[in-house]
Write a protein that holds these residues in place. Structure first.
Motif, PDB file in Angstrom:
ATOM      1  N   VAL A 190     -34.494 -54.775 -33.539  1.00  0.00           N
ATOM      2  CA  VAL A 190     -33.548 -55.447 -34.436  1.00  0.00           C
ATOM      3  C   VAL A 190     -32.564 -54.437 -35.003  1.00  0.00           C
ATOM      4  CG1 VAL A 190     -33.322 -56.787 -36.554  1.00  0.00           C
ATOM      5  CG2 VAL A 190     -35.239 -57.210 -35.008  1.00  0.00           C
ATOM      6  N   ILE A 191     -33.097 -53.300 -35.453  1.00  0.00           N
ATOM      7  CA  ILE A 191     -32.250 -52.257 -36.021  1.00  0.00           C
ATOM      8  C   ILE A 191     -31.302 -51.696 -34.959  1.00  0.00           C
ATOM      9  CG2 ILE A 191     -32.257 -49.962 -37.065  1.00  0.00           C
ATOM     10  CD1 ILE A 191     -34.961 -50.714 -38.334  1.00  0.00           C
ATOM     11  N   ALA A 192     -31.816 -51.484 -33.748  1.00  0.00           N
ATOM     12  CA  ALA A 192     -30.975 -50.975 -32.663  1.00  0.00           C
ATOM     13  C   ALA A 192     -29.821 -51.931 -32.380  1.00  0.00           C
ATOM     14  CB  ALA A 192     -31.815 -50.759 -31.402  1.00  0.00           C
ATOM     15  N   LYS A 193     -30.120 -53.223 -32.362  1.00  0.00           N
ATOM     16  CA  LYS A 193     -29.074 -54.214 -32.110  1.00  0.00           C
ATOM     17  C   LYS A 193     -28.044 -54.220 -33.224  1.00  0.00           C
ATOM     18  CE  LYS A 193     -28.426 -59.091 -30.929  1.00  0.00           C
ATOM     19  NZ  LYS A 193     -29.106 -60.395 -30.702  1.00  0.00           N
ATOM     20  N   GLU A 194     -28.509 -54.134 -34.474  1.00  0.00           N
ATOM     21  CA  GLU A 194     -27.593 -54.108 -35.612  1.00  0.00           C
ATOM     22  C   GLU A 194     -26.667 -52.897 -35.557  1.00  0.00           C
ATOM     23  OE1 GLU A 194     -30.233 -54.214 -38.928  1.00  0.00           O
ATOM     24  OE2 GLU A 194     -30.433 -56.412 -38.925  1.00  0.00           O
ATOM     25  N   ARG A 195     -27.155 -51.808 -34.999  1.00  0.00           N
ATOM     26  CA  ARG A 195     -26.353 -50.581 -34.901  1.00  0.00           C
ATOM     27  C   ARG A 195     -25.487 -50.538 -33.642  1.00  0.00           C
ATOM     28  NH1 ARG A 195     -30.738 -45.880 -36.735  1.00  0.00           N
ATOM     29  NH2 ARG A 195     -31.185 -46.724 -38.823  1.00  0.00           N
ATOM     30  N   GLY A 196     -25.590 -51.561 -32.815  1.00  0.00           N
ATOM     31  CA  GLY A 196     -24.779 -51.624 -31.613  1.00  0.00           C
ATOM     32  C   GLY A 196     -25.231 -50.691 -30.510  1.00  0.00           C
ATOM     33  N   ILE A 197     -26.496 -50.298 -30.532  1.00  0.00           N
ATOM     34  CA  ILE A 197     -27.023 -49.383 -29.517  1.00  0.00           C
ATOM     35  C   ILE A 197     -27.318 -50.152 -28.233  1.00  0.00           C
ATOM     36  CG2 ILE A 197     -28.907 -47.808 -28.939  1.00  0.00           C
ATOM     37  CD1 ILE A 197     -29.219 -47.325 -31.980  1.00  0.00           C
ATOM     38  N   GLN A 198     -26.829 -49.664 -27.117  1.00  0.00           N
ATOM     39  CA  GLN A 198     -27.060 -50.307 -25.828  1.00  0.00           C
ATOM     40  C   GLN A 198     -28.382 -49.820 -25.243  1.00  0.00           C
ATOM     41  OE1 GLN A 198     -24.888 -52.695 -24.586  1.00  0.00           O
ATOM     42  NE2 GLN A 198     -23.964 -52.407 -26.607  1.00  0.00           N
ATOM     43  N   ILE A 199     -29.244 -50.753 -24.863  1.00  0.00           N
ATOM     44  CA  ILE A 199     -30.543 -50.422 -24.280  1.00  0.00           C
ATOM     45  C   ILE A 199     -30.532 -50.806 -22.804  1.00  0.00           C
ATOM     46  CG2 ILE A 199     -33.038 -50.673 -24.476  1.00  0.00           C
ATOM     47  CD1 ILE A 199     -31.771 -49.659 -27.040  1.00  0.00           C
ATOM     48  N   SER A 200     -30.887 -49.872 -21.935  1.00  0.00           N
ATOM     49  CA  SER A 200     -30.962 -50.180 -20.503  1.00  0.00           C
ATOM     50  C   SER A 200     -32.287 -49.676 -19.943  1.00  0.00           C
ATOM     51  CB  SER A 200     -29.796 -49.562 -19.735  1.00  0.00           C
ATOM     52  OG  SER A 200     -29.837 -48.161 -19.803  1.00  0.00           O
ATOM     53  N   THR A 201     -32.802 -50.397 -18.943  1.00  0.00           N
ATOM     54  CA  THR A 201     -34.092 -50.074 -18.340  1.00  0.00           C
ATOM     55  C   THR A 201     -33.937 -49.994 -16.829  1.00  0.00           C
ATOM     56  OG1 THR A 201     -35.286 -51.192 -20.118  1.00  0.00           O
ATOM     57  CG2 THR A 201     -36.477 -50.836 -18.058  1.00  0.00           C
ATOM     58  N   THR A 202     -34.549 -48.982 -16.223  1.00  0.00           N
ATOM     59  CA  THR A 202     -34.549 -48.828 -14.767  1.00  0.00           C
ATOM     60  C   THR A 202     -35.983 -48.698 -14.281  1.00  0.00           C
ATOM     61  OG1 THR A 202     -32.425 -47.665 -14.866  1.00  0.00           O
ATOM     62  CG2 THR A 202     -33.695 -47.458 -12.833  1.00  0.00           C
ATOM     63  N   GLN A 203     -36.310 -49.392 -13.183  1.00  0.00           N
ATOM     64  CA  GLN A 203     -37.620 -49.292 -12.557  1.00  0.00           C
ATOM     65  C   GLN A 203     -37.457 -48.711 -11.156  1.00  0.00           C
ATOM     66  OE1 GLN A 203     -37.866 -53.677 -13.711  1.00  0.00           O
ATOM     67  NE2 GLN A 203     -39.992 -53.223 -13.187  1.00  0.00           N
ATOM     68  N   GLN A 204     -38.395 -47.868 -10.758  1.00  0.00           N
ATOM     69  CA  GLN A 204     -38.344 -47.341  -9.399  1.00  0.00           C
ATOM     70  C   GLN A 204     -39.755 -47.027  -8.914  1.00  0.00           C
ATOM     71  OE1 GLN A 204     -35.796 -43.902  -9.928  1.00  0.00           O
ATOM     72  NE2 GLN A 204     -37.520 -42.495 -10.109  1.00  0.00           N
ATOM     73  N   GLU A 205     -39.917 -47.011  -7.596  1.00  0.00           N
ATOM     74  CA  GLU A 205     -41.197 -46.665  -7.000  1.00  0.00           C
ATOM     75  C   GLU A 205     -41.466 -45.176  -7.164  1.00  0.00           C
ATOM     76  OE1 GLU A 205     -41.143 -47.960  -2.969  1.00  0.00           O
ATOM     77  OE2 GLU A 205     -41.044 -50.105  -3.486  1.00  0.00           O
ATOM     78  N   LYS A 206     -42.716 -44.783  -6.991  1.00  0.00           N
ATOM     79  CA  LYS A 206     -43.115 -43.383  -7.137  1.00  0.00           C
ATOM     80  C   LYS A 206     -42.158 -42.470  -6.369  1.00  0.00           C
ATOM     81  CE  LYS A 206     -47.086 -40.304  -6.353  1.00  0.00           C
ATOM     82  NZ  LYS A 206     -46.385 -39.317  -5.536  1.00  0.00           N
ATOM     83  N   SER A 207     -41.614 -41.466  -7.083  1.00  0.00           N
ATOM     84  CA  SER A 207     -40.585 -40.624  -6.461  1.00  0.00           C
ATOM     85  C   SER A 207     -40.834 -39.140  -6.632  1.00  0.00           C
ATOM     86  CB  SER A 207     -39.211 -40.965  -7.069  1.00  0.00           C
ATOM     87  OG  SER A 207     -39.200 -40.683  -8.452  1.00  0.00           O
ATOM     88  N   GLY A 208     -41.965 -38.759  -7.229  1.00  0.00           N
ATOM     89  CA  GLY A 208     -42.198 -37.336  -7.458  1.00  0.00           C
ATOM     90  C   GLY A 208     -43.662 -36.981  -7.369  1.00  0.00           C
ATOM     91  N   ALA A 209     -44.023 -35.891  -8.024  1.00  0.00           N
ATOM     92  CA  ALA A 209     -45.393 -35.378  -7.947  1.00  0.00           C
ATOM     93  C   ALA A 209     -46.371 -36.220  -8.744  1.00  0.00           C
ATOM     94  CB  ALA A 209     -45.419 -33.937  -8.452  1.00  0.00           C
ATOM     95  N   PHE A 210     -45.876 -36.981  -9.716  1.00  0.00           N
ATOM     96  CA  PHE A 210     -46.758 -37.771 -10.575  1.00  0.00           C
ATOM     97  C   PHE A 210     -46.843 -39.215 -10.091  1.00  0.00           C
ATOM     98  CE2 PHE A 210     -45.053 -34.302 -13.127  1.00  0.00           C
ATOM     99  CZ  PHE A 210     -46.223 -33.767 -13.677  1.00  0.00           C
ATOM    100  N   ASP A 211     -48.024 -39.807 -10.269  1.00  0.00           N
ATOM    101  CA  ASP A 211     -48.199 -41.216  -9.874  1.00  0.00           C
ATOM    102  C   ASP A 211     -47.285 -42.133 -10.682  1.00  0.00           C
ATOM    103  OD1 ASP A 211     -50.076 -40.593  -7.981  1.00  0.00           O
ATOM    104  OD2 ASP A 211     -51.778 -40.852  -9.336  1.00  0.00           O
ATOM    105  N   ALA A 212     -46.986 -41.718 -11.900  1.00  0.00           N
ATOM    106  CA  ALA A 212     -46.105 -42.524 -12.757  1.00  0.00           C
ATOM    107  C   ALA A 212     -45.572 -41.639 -13.882  1.00  0.00           C
ATOM    108  CB  ALA A 212     -46.865 -43.715 -13.342  1.00  0.00           C
ATOM    109  N   TYR A 213     -44.390 -41.940 -14.344  1.00  0.00           N
ATOM    110  CA  TYR A 213     -43.859 -41.244 -15.507  1.00  0.00           C
ATOM    111  C   TYR A 213     -42.760 -42.085 -16.158  1.00  0.00           C
ATOM    112  CZ  TYR A 213     -39.807 -39.701 -12.672  1.00  0.00           C
ATOM    113  OH  TYR A 213     -38.680 -39.648 -11.889  1.00  0.00           O
TER     114      TYR A 213
END
Length: 531
Positions: free
Chosen positions: A391-414
């Motif tokens: 709610v606070i982020a929206k009031e401040r006009g902060i843009q939120i974006s999310t990206t998903q991707q398959e495993k791409s490095g040494a870690f199973d997930a990050y």
């Protein structure tokens, strides 16, 4: 200490006992909701508030409830709760949308029968000693077309019951897929098509800016002449004045209303008109439904207060108990990543970008986003939590974006979090090891392996000899013990970072001594909660 819940409206003793059986302290004061002053006096003592419709949860009441974490409404409607204010105060608002679904759907079907056969008027006439068989000529439901506006939970049950009556069912619902419509046995149509073809229209949508007066004068003029309209959902979906005129003109042959624009409804343009059946918001008023929603709200509130599971929340992503158990370390990591970048900036935030890699990308990302945003916001407001942060982020006009991707490095997930301000970007990546503990694995593009501690120190410098000695020597001189020490660099002689896990907060004198050496571009003490 066990969480404490106040029940301020009528709730069954069985529901109250659920709280006790689950280990939640509960005070049952069913008349308190009507006593605003007494409620305001004691609300600050409680973690949860269980209500029906009598208790009014206002911004003023919430301001007096610093410990309140969850409000549970036994029923669907939450008109008596200031949800935006609850969100700003970090309080989850839950309802119980399914406990009275069958009861409400059955009431809509009953109202359809009543208006089709003019049962209330016929009953009054017969009670008065009249025998007016020819006056009350009704219509069959068999083979008629029912238009259902809103084919969700309750609307879907109405569709099923109508098909059992051998009615043809049209459904208007932007969220209804063609596949789901086929499975239900209904025909998905646009609103104008439904209006033109339906012999009966029943509404089962919430009241929003988009649905308010969805049946106004213009829409009613498009209906099939002689249509009958049933509203057991929400007052305000139908323009009552416009409907009254349509009834008088004969465009609409009858109406059955359980809900009104203003309630309690002591007057309405619909009152007194022939073949208009009205009831005082009885949709959920059966013994079974009242018991079901009471038991459901007690279970939901207990689950949240004891395990963190979130069900049927109106201002927070739902998280099942199973998800909460699996996601717990990742939620904590997301919060720590947010706390890191939040403490590193004193500029207004323009955007927050969150990358999920590997199996974490398949988790409940809405909840993880809330945790990350909350971590950032707590740097300037410690009272922020996963509910209030978006709610606070929206009031401040902060843009939120999310990206998903398959495993791409040494870690199973990050998870990698990037915060954007007017002048720079700051990013940090982290993962959860098999021991369930979060680790920072990348800062500023530099790979590291840093255990997260309550008190930490972050420094940046050029990769030159003497950094480790200077850090160790300076902290040792001031009696500050190092629990863990991690170094990383972009390349030999280039940018380097150090992250130290300390046994105590960094004294200001240590920071000043390190800065005085001229070796460090940045010396930043960091604090992380819940480690």
């Amino acid at each position: 200490m066990a969480p404490r819940v106040l029940v301020s409206d009528e709730l069954s003793e069985t529901a109250v006992q659920i709280f006790r059986d689950r280990g939640v302290e509960v005070d049952y004061m069913p008349k308190l909701g009507k006593d605003k002053e007494k409620l305001a006096e004691i609300i600050g003592q409680y973690d949860g508030l269980a209500i029906r419709s009598a208790t009014k949860v206002t911004d003023k009441l919430l301001a007096l409830a610093p410990n309140l974490k969850v409000i549970g409404r036994a029923g669907i409607g939450v008109d008596n709760v200031d949800i935006p204010a609850a969100s700003r105060n970090g309080v989850i608002v839950m309802n119980t949308p399914f406990g009275n679904s069958i009861t409400t759907a059955e009431h809509a079907i009953a109202m359809m029968f009543a208006v089709a056969r003019q049962l209330p008027e016929a009953s009054v006439s017969t009670h008065s000693g009249k025998w007016e068989k020819s006056r009350f000529m009704g219509v069959e439901l068999y083979n008629k077309t029912l238009g259902v506006i809103g084919a969700g939970n309750i609307g879907g049950i109405v569709c099923d019951r109508a098909l059992g009556l051998h009615m043809k069912v049209l459904a208007y619902d932007p969220f209804l897929s063609e596949e789901r419509a086929k499975t239900m046995g209904v025909t998905k149509v646009e609103l104008d098509d439904l209006l033109a073809r339906a012999d009966f229209i029943t509404l089962h949508v919430p009241l929003t800016d988009k649905t308010r007066s969805i049946l106004n004068a213009e829409a009613l003029a498009k209906t099939k002449k002689g249509v009958r309209i049933i509203n057991c959902a929400r007052g305000g979906l139908v323009d009552e004045a416009a409907l009254a005129e349509a009834l008088k003109s004969g465009q609409v042959a009858g109406a059955a209303f359980d809900v009104f624009e203003v309630e309690p409804a002591t007057e309405s343009p619909l009152f007194g008109l022939p073949n208009v059946v009205v009831t005082p918001h009885l949709g959920a008023s059966t013994t079974e439904a009242q018991e079901n929603v009471a038991l459901q709200v007690a279970e939901q509130m207990s689950d949240y207060l004891l395990t963190g599971a979130v069900q049927n929340a109106l201002n927070m992503p739902s998280v099942t108990a199973e998800e909460a158990a699996v996601m717990g370390p990742w939620v904590k990591l997301a919060g720590h990543l947010g706390a890191f970048v939040g403490q590193m900036t004193d500029e207004p935030i323009k955007a927050i970008n969150i990358l999920y890699d590997g199996h974490v990308a398949e988790m409940n990302l809405a909840a993880l986003n809330c945790a990350a945003i909350a971590g950032i916001m707590r740097a300037t407001n410690p009272a922020v939590n996963m509910v209030s942060a978006p709610v606070i982020a929206k009031e401040r006009g902060i843009q939120i974006s999310t990206t998903q991707q398959e495993k791409s490095g040494a870690f199973d997930a990050y998870i990698k979090l990037t915060m954007v301000t007017e002048t720079r970007e700051r990013s940090i990546g982290g993962t959860v090891f098999s021991d369930g503990k979060p680790r920072f694995i990348q800062v500023k593009g530099i790979n590291i392996d840093a255990e997260v501690g309550r008190h930490m120190l972050y420094t940046t410098n050029k990769d030159v000899p003497g950094i480790i000695g200077t850090l160790g020597g300076t902290l040792g001189k001031h009696g500050v013990n190092i629990a863990n020490f991690t170094l990383g660099r972009a390349a030999a002689g280039e940018d380097a970072i150090a992250i130290l896990y300390l046994d105590e907060p960094l004294p200001e004198a240590v920071k000043a001594d390190l800065e005085a050496t001229g070796l460090f571009q940045q010396v930043k003490p960091l604090e992380f909660e819940g480690v």
